[in-house]
Design an enzyme around this catalytic site. Structure first.
Site: not given
Ligand code: BG6
Length: 279
Positions: A251, A147
């Site tokens: 991400e 992320h």
């Protein structure tokens, strides 16, 4: 030469790695890289909130948290913590070595039948390899995301290249599938999209910091693009009210229809290579 020091000033143990190619910081908590800046770069590549909490049970806000073994709300248990438990567990440092100029950290997390390994290689490029093995007797499915929060000069001026024509789901307009047009993505409001079935390299073009951040993926078929914008930033305790202007999450992931199913004994590895080029 690389210098490796341990710091406890945030309350959680941080490893600071000062090597010839880059400056990097990482936490065993979450196997979380919180800073990366190649020597040749004028600015950090990763964004870290000044309001981040460094507290057991809370994810660090910024850097590269690992979402695993699920992404977003847990499908069969909406009360479970969002984005899985890997980002709020202490990982085991299996090795930390310098080979030539490169520093390589290898971390491990036991998660029931699954064992996750994260290999962080620090050079001019930050290379992240997240691998999962199924040691159980039955097939297991999981989702995973690196992320990454990137630092940008002004979100309203950046362009994201590499997801043209890709299909996506929009968390702000659920229930339908959309297709990106043939132009780079720009930002003028809250954005929370999951692009699927795309392994393309994603590039942030930043005319304020005069650079391109390049995120090259391997074995990762999803890409999440997120900026909370004004109201959501204000609503998050661990996110400064104005910080949305200087960050963008791109991400590297396998989520939703790109979730991974491992047979007993099976292994899957996905990777992200993060680098920066000045204009
Ligand atoms: C993104 C999601 O990946 O993470 C967003 O797409 C979410 O919906 C964001 O708001 C931050 O999640 P969290 O759990 O770290 O606040």
């Amino acid at each position: 030469m690389s210098t490796i020091t341990r710091d406890h000033s945030t309350g959680l143990e941080r490893i600071d790695i000062d090597s010839d190619p880059a400056r990097t910081q990482l936490y065993l908590y979450g196997a979380h890289v919180t800073a990366f800046q190649p020597r040749t770069a004028m600015h950090p590549l990763l964004w870290l909130s000044k309001s981040s909490l460094f507290q057991p049970g809370k994810a660090i806000r910024g850097g590269v948290p690992i979402c695993f073994p699920w992404f977003g709300p847990k499908a069969d248990d909406p009360a479970a913590a969002a984005h899985g438990f890997a980002r709020t567990r202490e990982w085991t440092l299996e090795s930390l070595e310098t080979i030539d100029e490169r520093v390589i950290a290898k971390l491990k997390l036991d998660a029931g039948d699954l064992v996750a390994r994260h290999a962080i290689t620090i050079d001019e490029t930050l290379s992240l390899r997240f691998a999962v093995e199924n040691r159980g007797a039955s097939p297991v499915s999981y989702e995973a995301a690196l992320h990454s929060y990137f630092s940008v000069g002004d979100i309203r001026r950046v362009e994201v290249v590499g997801l043209e024509e890709a299909e996506f789901l929009d968390r702000l307009k659920p229930g339908a599938r959309y297709r990106q047009d043939d132009r780079p993505i720009t930002f003028a409001a809250e954005t929370d999209r999951t692009y699927v079935n795309t392994e393309s390299t994603v590039t942030i073009v930043d005319p304020v910091l005069n650079r391109r951040i390049v995120n090259r993926k391997s074995n990762a078929r999803s890409a999440i693009v997120w900026n909370p914008w004004i109201d959501k930033a204000k609503a998050m305790k661990d996110f400064g009210d104005d910080e949305w202007q200087g960050m963008l999450c791109i991400e590297t992931a396998n989520v939703g229809e790109n979730a991974i199913t491992l047979p007993p004994g099976g292994m899957h590895e996905m990777g992200a290579e993060i680098s920066c080029e000045a204009f």
